[in-house]
Design a protein around this motif. Structure first.
Motif, PDB file in Angstrom:
ATOM      1  N   ARG A  48       0.840  -1.193   0.000  1.00  0.00           N
ATOM      2  CA  ARG A  48       0.000   0.000   0.000  1.00  0.00           C
ATOM      3  C   ARG A  48       0.877   1.245   0.000  1.00  0.00           C
ATOM      4  O   ARG A  48       1.649   1.458   0.919  1.00  0.00           O
ATOM      5  N   ARG A  49       0.735   2.073  -1.057  1.00  0.00           N
ATOM      6  CA  ARG A  49       1.533   3.289  -1.182  1.00  0.00           C
ATOM      7  C   ARG A  49       0.719   4.476  -0.673  1.00  0.00           C
ATOM      8  O   ARG A  49      -0.495   4.550  -0.846  1.00  0.00           O
ATOM      9  N   SER A  50       1.419   5.442  -0.066  1.00  0.00           N
ATOM     10  CA  SER A  50       0.726   6.546   0.586  1.00  0.00           C
ATOM     11  C   SER A  50       0.266   7.628  -0.405  1.00  0.00           C
ATOM     12  O   SER A  50      -0.789   8.238  -0.212  1.00  0.00           O
ATOM     13  N   ARG A  73     -13.403   7.666  -3.414  1.00  0.00           N
ATOM     14  CA  ARG A  73     -13.540   6.961  -4.690  1.00  0.00           C
ATOM     15  C   ARG A  73     -14.841   6.163  -4.661  1.00  0.00           C
ATOM     16  O   ARG A  73     -15.064   5.363  -3.755  1.00  0.00           O
ATOM     17  N   SER A  74     -15.681   6.407  -5.649  1.00  0.00           N
ATOM     18  CA  SER A  74     -16.965   5.708  -5.705  1.00  0.00           C
ATOM     19  C   SER A  74     -16.761   4.227  -6.051  1.00  0.00           C
ATOM     20  O   SER A  74     -15.870   3.858  -6.827  1.00  0.00           O
ATOM     21  N   THR A  75     -17.610   3.383  -5.465  1.00  0.00           N
ATOM     22  CA  THR A  75     -17.520   1.936  -5.759  1.00  0.00           C
ATOM     23  C   THR A  75     -17.959   1.625  -7.178  1.00  0.00           C
ATOM     24  O   THR A  75     -17.641   0.556  -7.694  1.00  0.00           O
ATOM     25  N   VAL A  76     -18.694   2.542  -7.826  1.00  0.00           N
ATOM     26  CA  VAL A  76     -19.174   2.278  -9.184  1.00  0.00           C
ATOM     27  C   VAL A  76     -18.204   2.790 -10.241  1.00  0.00           C
ATOM     28  O   VAL A  76     -18.426   2.574 -11.432  1.00  0.00           O
ATOM     29  N   SER A  77     -17.140   3.442  -9.815  1.00  0.00           N
ATOM     30  CA  SER A  77     -16.169   3.953 -10.784  1.00  0.00           C
ATOM     31  C   SER A  77     -15.196   2.852 -11.179  1.00  0.00           C
ATOM     32  O   SER A  77     -15.122   1.803 -10.553  1.00  0.00           O
ATOM     33  N   ASP A  78     -14.457   3.114 -12.238  1.00  0.00           N
ATOM     34  CA  ASP A  78     -13.461   2.147 -12.714  1.00  0.00           C
ATOM     35  C   ASP A  78     -12.076   2.444 -12.168  1.00  0.00           C
ATOM     36  O   ASP A  78     -11.072   1.992 -12.723  1.00  0.00           O
ATOM     37  N   ARG A  84     -10.283   2.033  -2.626  1.00  0.00           N
ATOM     38  CA  ARG A  84     -11.509   1.267  -2.832  1.00  0.00           C
ATOM     39  C   ARG A  84     -11.504  -0.009  -1.995  1.00  0.00           C
ATOM     40  O   ARG A  84     -12.565  -0.563  -1.711  1.00  0.00           O
ATOM     41  N   GLY A  85     -10.316  -0.458  -1.583  1.00  0.00           N
ATOM     42  CA  GLY A  85     -10.236  -1.650  -0.745  1.00  0.00           C
ATOM     43  C   GLY A  85     -10.015  -1.340   0.718  1.00  0.00           C
ATOM     44  O   GLY A  85      -9.779  -2.255   1.520  1.00  0.00           O
ATOM     45  N   MET A  86     -10.060  -0.053   1.094  1.00  0.00           N
ATOM     46  CA  MET A  86      -9.813   0.344   2.474  1.00  0.00           C
ATOM     47  C   MET A  86     -11.127   0.549   3.225  1.00  0.00           C
ATOM     48  O   MET A  86     -12.120   0.993   2.653  1.00  0.00           O
ATOM     49  N   THR A  87     -11.111   0.233   4.506  1.00  0.00           N
ATOM     50  CA  THR A  87     -12.265   0.481   5.355  1.00  0.00           C
ATOM     51  C   THR A  87     -12.313   1.954   5.737  1.00  0.00           C
ATOM     52  O   THR A  87     -11.337   2.693   5.546  1.00  0.00           O
ATOM     53  N   GLN A  88     -13.454   2.379   6.289  1.00  0.00           N
ATOM     54  CA  GLN A  88     -13.579   3.766   6.736  1.00  0.00           C
ATOM     55  C   GLN A  88     -12.559   4.077   7.836  1.00  0.00           C
ATOM     56  O   GLN A  88     -12.006   5.175   7.880  1.00  0.00           O
TER      57      GLN A  88
END
Length: 525
Positions: A48-50, A73-78, A84-88
């Motif tokens: 994971r890069r910062s 980043r929206s989950t519906v974007s490409d 997109r794989g990080m938790t809140q």
């Protein structure tokens, strides 16, 4: 291509080897974000890069619609962004790291708390599933053991009740009448097989006799048909007819006078007649014997069948008695085993419940320590609020107030306009004001991210046109501080900004959807 000190013309000409983005990321993390921050954000994720995480925050997706401070980043974007794989929680920790509001010790503690929380949820799920299984097993065993729900107490006492009842049933099953031993059943089975074999032999004999009788009857009938002809030949041999005058010739005279030199062979005719007669009598006697044997065989066959059936019934009865006894014992033993398994399940539930209490207690302790860490960072969020509050008042009016807090529920920007407000427009305003507050801190060098921000199409419909125009005025006023440009702020918009700002140098580019030459990269991708 990412080449330090490279020649852009050579790269554009296709010379050199592709390096990928890694050298650029390394340089940004080393010289802009610092290696300490990079290590803090990567944590347990070595890949994971910062900088891509910081870039996701500083350039929010248009699809996120400025709904939440941590929606980048929206989950519906490409997008291939790592956020997109990080938790809140992970995004909040990253944001706090960017604004220097978290220490490595707190970060490690938060990871420990997150791990404990995940463990707590897993244990609660397992306990819930096991509780359902315990209730189902207890109901089934209560019925199988002949108990009632009123008789069965709760907790470990129920196990003792079930265990005692199962042992009583097992003792009763063990004392059932023995009936026949295994050897007795085996002897009866052998006798039945022997009787069955005798019946099979007699049935084969019956089939043989029934097949032989028609042959003997046919032969007897043939012999009986030959006897009259042979008898006539014998009579003719005894009194032959003269071939000339057709008058019977006296054999004695014929033999004496020699009138005939060829007379019937009387002795041969007599012998032939006697042989046929003897054969006929033999076949008749044989036929009588076969019919008598057939009658006897049918009687023996019926008796053998009756005997074999009786022995078969006896074997079945003995096997049923034996199986009933064994089945009762095995059923009682299976119930006893089920009770022991239920006891193991109940013990596992008690152990898991005790372990869960320990985890919850430890989790509460660790969370209280996190509260201490948050209190230590109150000064940082106080500085953020110092920027957030005037920005909110500048955008919506002097009577509004804004502040940013960090609680156990996360990062909470608040706007107070006669009370805490939370509408779609206010939520968008909170996100925009928070980002601008961080931009001001970055200008002062109080964060670890560059003074750079992109707002992708904030909607005039969410903010109101007057607030929308104030956003441009506010940023223009911030731009006026200092001699050299101290930040870069990019707003993409489909709503026309204030007329005096829709010109150079603020208006940098006008784009259209078609033709392709009017798009961002001057072509239709």
């Amino acid at each position: 291509m990412a080449v330090a000190g490279g020649n852009l013309d050579e790269i554009a000409a296709g010379e050199g080897t592709s390096t990928g983005l890694e050298p650029f990321l390394d340089a940004v993390e080393r010289d802009v974000l610092t290696m300490g921050l990079a290590a803090l954000i990567s944590g347990q994720h070595s890949d994971r890069r910062s900088w891509p995480i910081a870039l996701a925050w500083l350039t929010r997706d248009q699809e996120c619609r400025f709904d939440d401070v941590l929606d980048w980043r929206s989950t519906v974007s490409d997008s291939d962004s790592p956020v997109r794989g990080m938790t809140q929680t992970e995004k909040l920790d990253a944001l706090r790291a960017f604004v220097v509001a978290i220490t490595p010790e707190e970060h490690a503690k938060r990871s420990e708390v997150a791990s404990l929380d995940d463990r707590r949820r897993t244990m609660e799920q397992e306990i819930g599933h096991r509780r359902w299984e315990i209730e189902r097993s207890q109901n089934r065993l209560t019925v199988a053991l002949g108990l009632t729900a009123e008789e069965v107490t709760a907790g470990s006492f129920a196990i003792e009740q079930m265990r005692k009842k199962a042992q009583d049933l097992l003792a009763t099953a063990a004392k059932l009448p023995l009936g026949q031993s295994g050897a007795g059943v085996e002897i009866a089975r052998q006798e039945h097989e022997k009787a069955q074999a005798e019946w099979t032999r007699l049935d084969g004999e019956r089939i043989r006799i029934q097949a032989t009788i028609p042959l003997v009857e046919k032969l007897q009938s043939q012999l009986q048909g030959e006897l009259p002809g042979i008898s006539f030949s014998r009579s003719e041999a005894e009194s032959p007819i003269c071939p000339i005058c057709e008058v019977p010739i006296d054999r004695t005279l014929a033999e004496g006078c020699g009138l005939s030199h060829k007379l019937p062979d009387l002795e041969a005719c007599v012998q032939r007649w006697e042989q046929r007669k003897k054969s006929f009598d033999d076949e008749t006697e044989k036929l009588v014997g076969l019919r008598s044997e057939q009658t006897q065989t049918l009687q023996k066959l019926a008796l053998a069948k009756q005997h074999a059936d009786q022995l078969g019934d006896r074997v079945a009865a003995l096997e049923q008695a034996r199986d009933t006894r064994e089945g009762a014992w095995y059923a009682a033993q299976r119930l006893a085993d089920d009770v022991e398994r239920f006891a193991e399940l109940f013990g596992a539930q008690e152990s898991a419940t005790k372990a869960l209490r320990e985890v919850v207690s430890k989790l509460e302790t660790e969370r209280s320590l996190l509260g201490v860490f948050r209190d230590k960072q109150a000064r940082v969020f106080g500085r953020i609020s110092e920027k957030f509050d005037p920005i909110v008042r500048r955008l919506v009016g002097a009577d509004a107030k804004g502040h940013v807090t960090l609680s156990g529920n996360g990062l909470e920007p608040n706007v107070n306009m006669g009370g805490d407000r939370s509408t779609a427009a206010i939520d968008s305003l909170k996100v925009l004001a928070f980002d601008l507050a961080i931009l001001c801190l970055s200008i002062e060098g109080a964060t670890r991210v560059p003074a750079f921000l992109v707002h992708d199409s904030p909607r005039e419909a969410d903010l109101g046109l007057s607030i929308y125009h104030r956003l441009f005025r506010l940023v223009t006023e911030i731009e006026a501080f200092g001699e050299a440009p101290q930040f870069q702020y990019i707003v993409t918009t489909t709503t026309r900004p204030p007329e005096d700002l829709a010109v150079e140098p603020w208006l940098r580019m006008t784009l259209r959807g078609s033709p392709g030459t009017e798009r961002l990269l001057r072509r239709d991708l």
